[in-house]
Write an enzyme that holds these catalytic residues in place. Structure first.
Site, mmCIF file in Angstrom:
data_model
loop_
_atom_site.group_PDB
_atom_site.id
_atom_site.type_symbol
_atom_site.label_atom_id
_atom_site.label_comp_id
_atom_site.label_asym_id
_atom_site.label_seq_id
_atom_site.Cartn_x
_atom_site.Cartn_y
_atom_site.Cartn_z
ATOM 1 N N ALA A 66 67.738 -9.859 -47.964
ATOM 2 C CA ALA A 66 68.292 -9.024 -49.030
ATOM 3 C C ALA A 66 67.209 -8.868 -50.087
ATOM 4 O O ALA A 66 66.315 -9.715 -50.213
ATOM 5 C CB ALA A 66 69.522 -9.702 -49.620
ATOM 6 N N GLY A 111 68.862 -12.166 -44.911
ATOM 7 C CA GLY A 111 69.670 -11.045 -44.441
ATOM 8 C C GLY A 111 69.079 -10.363 -43.214
ATOM 9 O O GLY A 111 69.806 -9.748 -42.430
ATOM 10 N N GLU A 114 70.163 -12.451 -40.342
ATOM 11 C CA GLU A 114 71.609 -12.214 -40.194
ATOM 12 C C GLU A 114 71.874 -10.863 -39.539
ATOM 13 O O GLU A 114 72.772 -10.728 -38.706
ATOM 14 C CB GLU A 114 72.277 -12.298 -41.578
ATOM 15 C CG GLU A 114 72.206 -13.699 -42.163
ATOM 16 C CD GLU A 114 72.661 -13.768 -43.614
ATOM 17 O OE1 GLU A 114 72.063 -13.079 -44.462
ATOM 18 O OE2 GLU A 114 73.619 -14.497 -43.901
ATOM 19 N N GLU A 134 67.326 -18.898 -47.819
ATOM 20 C CA GLU A 134 68.083 -18.725 -49.067
ATOM 21 C C GLU A 134 68.103 -19.997 -49.904
ATOM 22 O O GLU A 134 68.132 -19.954 -51.130
ATOM 23 C CB GLU A 134 69.527 -18.299 -48.763
ATOM 24 C CG GLU A 134 69.679 -16.859 -48.273
ATOM 25 C CD GLU A 134 69.581 -16.721 -46.764
ATOM 26 O OE1 GLU A 134 69.090 -17.654 -46.098
ATOM 27 O OE2 GLU A 134 69.993 -15.666 -46.254
HETATM 28 N N1 CO8 Z 1 63.180 -8.887 -51.493
HETATM 29 C C1 CO8 Z 1 62.408 -8.142 -52.276
HETATM 30 N N2 CO8 Z 1 61.074 -8.015 -52.116
HETATM 31 C C2 CO8 Z 1 60.500 -8.713 -51.116
HETATM 32 C C3 CO8 Z 1 61.255 -9.516 -50.248
HETATM 33 C C4 CO8 Z 1 62.658 -9.595 -50.465
HETATM 34 N N3 CO8 Z 1 63.486 -10.300 -49.667
HETATM 35 N N4 CO8 Z 1 60.424 -10.103 -49.359
HETATM 36 C C5 CO8 Z 1 59.189 -9.645 -49.654
HETATM 37 N N5 CO8 Z 1 59.239 -8.818 -50.720
HETATM 38 C C6 CO8 Z 1 58.108 -8.123 -51.351
HETATM 39 C C7 CO8 Z 1 57.252 -9.056 -52.180
HETATM 40 O O1 CO8 Z 1 57.806 -9.279 -53.446
HETATM 41 C C8 CO8 Z 1 55.954 -8.292 -52.221
HETATM 42 O O2 CO8 Z 1 56.067 -7.272 -53.160
HETATM 43 P P1 CO8 Z 1 54.790 -6.927 -54.144
HETATM 44 O O3 CO8 Z 1 53.701 -6.479 -53.203
HETATM 45 O O4 CO8 Z 1 55.324 -5.823 -55.005
HETATM 46 O O5 CO8 Z 1 54.468 -8.191 -54.855
HETATM 47 C C9 CO8 Z 1 55.902 -7.616 -50.851
HETATM 48 O O6 CO8 Z 1 57.242 -7.612 -50.365
HETATM 49 C C10 CO8 Z 1 55.039 -8.354 -49.846
HETATM 50 O O7 CO8 Z 1 55.482 -9.698 -49.802
HETATM 51 P P2 CO8 Z 1 54.478 -10.962 -50.001
HETATM 52 O O8 CO8 Z 1 53.331 -10.576 -50.838
HETATM 53 O O9 CO8 Z 1 55.305 -12.111 -50.446
HETATM 54 O O10 CO8 Z 1 53.982 -11.123 -48.485
HETATM 55 P P3 CO8 Z 1 53.506 -12.487 -47.795
HETATM 56 O O11 CO8 Z 1 52.924 -12.077 -46.480
HETATM 57 O O12 CO8 Z 1 52.668 -13.288 -48.711
HETATM 58 O O13 CO8 Z 1 54.855 -13.308 -47.538
HETATM 59 C C11 CO8 Z 1 57.148 -13.595 -46.840
HETATM 60 C C12 CO8 Z 1 55.828 -12.793 -46.651
HETATM 61 C C13 CO8 Z 1 56.964 -15.018 -46.363
HETATM 62 C C14 CO8 Z 1 58.200 -12.877 -45.985
HETATM 63 C C15 CO8 Z 1 57.541 -13.579 -48.332
HETATM 64 O O14 CO8 Z 1 57.486 -12.224 -48.800
HETATM 65 C C16 CO8 Z 1 58.913 -14.110 -48.604
HETATM 66 O O15 CO8 Z 1 59.108 -15.308 -48.607
HETATM 67 N N6 CO8 Z 1 59.881 -13.188 -48.841
HETATM 68 C C17 CO8 Z 1 61.244 -13.575 -49.197
HETATM 69 C C18 CO8 Z 1 62.013 -14.014 -47.984
HETATM 70 C C19 CO8 Z 1 63.386 -14.485 -48.396
HETATM 71 O O16 CO8 Z 1 63.557 -15.394 -49.164
HETATM 72 N N7 CO8 Z 1 64.415 -13.821 -47.828
HETATM 73 C C20 CO8 Z 1 65.796 -14.130 -48.121
HETATM 74 C C21 CO8 Z 1 66.273 -13.284 -49.265
HETATM 75 S S1 CO8 Z 1 67.907 -13.747 -49.778
HETATM 76 C C22 CO8 Z 1 68.894 -13.097 -48.594
HETATM 77 O O17 CO8 Z 1 68.469 -12.471 -47.661
HETATM 78 C C23 CO8 Z 1 70.362 -13.351 -48.780
HETATM 79 C C24 CO8 Z 1 71.201 -12.503 -47.837
HETATM 80 C C25 CO8 Z 1 72.648 -12.543 -48.233
HETATM 81 C C26 CO8 Z 1 72.838 -11.827 -49.552
HETATM 82 C C27 CO8 Z 1 74.262 -11.897 -49.959
HETATM 83 C C28 CO8 Z 1 74.565 -11.022 -51.150
HETATM 84 C C29 CO8 Z 1 74.620 -11.735 -52.472
#
Ligand code: CO8
Length: 260
Positions: A66, A111, A114, A134
């Site tokens: 998400a 997400g 999921e 998460e």
């Molecule tokens: N949301 C928003 N932006 C994201 C997300 C995300 N989930 N993942 C990556 N991005 C963005 C980064 O912020 C970055 O943006 P910018 O270039 O503007 O800084 C860009 O994508 C590239 O990401 P990274 O620079 O971080 O790339 P890396 O190769 O260094 O890392 C990762 C890749 C490991 C995937 C890292 O981006 C990461 O950890 N992302 C988050 C993953 C995460 O925590 N996902 C779970 C999110 S919570 C969720 O899914 C809950 C679902 C249920 C919701 C229920 C409703 C309330």
């Protein structure tokens, strides 16, 4: 169709839905969920679509979860409604009477994992990574992850993955039964579309019956599941495809299924 965050194309009986926010690693914001809901409805209503494939744009991610930028601003009610919205859309994939394949070309986190688990099965690139991180954000999976992961990999492993937030690679995910097949990264989409196109030529009555019986049977006891299977087996014989398939075998020719 008017989409900004996804691409939708239909070819050879296969609808390819591509999440297309590569700069945010295809993270799911409310608009993307709403567009996915419309794309699923379009695939459901179009008889030319027999199989659906979901994938992510770019080289890095299927869906990295998400959209955390959106989550960060939410109050409890908005979070609850967003979780419900995601769950509804993901159920619409399960309820779609057509096979849905997740073509996981990179990160499938939160997400994204999921979403992949809501598909009928997962084909993954050897670069794919799966996880429910998460916990690292101080929250829990909200789009069905605690439930589907436990059903797919077992209760203890699901708890471990959700409680540690650990990422696993495609091979580990295959060993756990989460992923059906792993392909070299460059070959993934082509191999998935090849399998999807081959499936699109099969009996859609039988495909629909398999999906329904496996899914409903998993939520029922064995006898109820087998009763569902016998009923669906009979339904297959009410259409032309069963006659065509069995006759073609005996006549030593390829069957031509009309979808009845
Ligand atoms: N949301 C928003 N932006 C994201 C997300 C995300 N989930 N993942 C990556 N991005 C963005 C980064 O912020 C970055 O943006 P910018 O270039 O503007 O800084 C860009 O994508 C590239 O990401 P990274 O620079 O971080 O790339 P890396 O190769 O260094 O890392 C990762 C890749 C490991 C995937 C890292 O981006 C990461 O950890 N992302 C988050 C993953 C995460 O925590 N996902 C779970 C999110 S919570 C969720 O899914 C809950 C679902 C249920 C919701 C229920 C409703 C309330």
């Amino acid at each position: 169709m008017d989409f900004q965050n996804i691409l939708f194309e239909v070819r050879d009986g296969v609808a390819l839905i591509t999440f297309n926010r590569p700069k945010a690693l295809n993270a799911l914001n409310p608009q993307t969920l709403e567009e996915l809901a419309r794309a699923v409805a379009a695939a459901r209503d179009d008889d030319a679509v027999r199989v659906v494939v979901l994938t992510g744009a770019g080289d890095k991610a299927f869906v990295a979860g998400a959209d955390i930028t959106e989550l960060q601003k939410m109050n409890p009610l908005e979070a609850r409604l967003f979780a419900q919205k995601g769950q509804d859309v993901f159920f619409s994939l399960e309820d779609l009477p057509k096979p849905v394949i997740a073509c996981v070309n990179g990160f499938a986190l939160g997400g994204g994992c999921e979403l992949a688990m809501s598909c009928d099965f997962i084909y993954a690139s050897d670069k794919a990574k799966f996880g429910q991180p998460e916990i690292n954000l101080g929250i829990i999976p909200g789009f069905g992850g605690t439930q589907r992961l436990a059903r797919l990999v077992g209760r203890a492993k699901a708890k471990e993955l959700c409680m540690t937030g650990e990422m696993i690679d495609a091979q580990q995910a295959k060993e756990l039964g989460l992923v059906a097949k792993v392909f070299p990264h460059e070959a993934l989409l082509e191999e998935t579309l090849k399998a999807a196109t081959a499936m699109a030529a099969k009996s859609c009555t039988a495909l629909r019956a398999i999906k329904h019986v496996v899914d409903r049977g998993m939520d029922a006891d064995l006898k109820t599941g087998c009763a569902l299977e016998a009923e669906a087996f009979g339904v297959c014989f009410a259409g032309q495809d069963a006659k065509e398939g069995t006759t073609a075998f005996l006549e030593k020719r390829k069957p031509v299924f009309k979808g009845s």
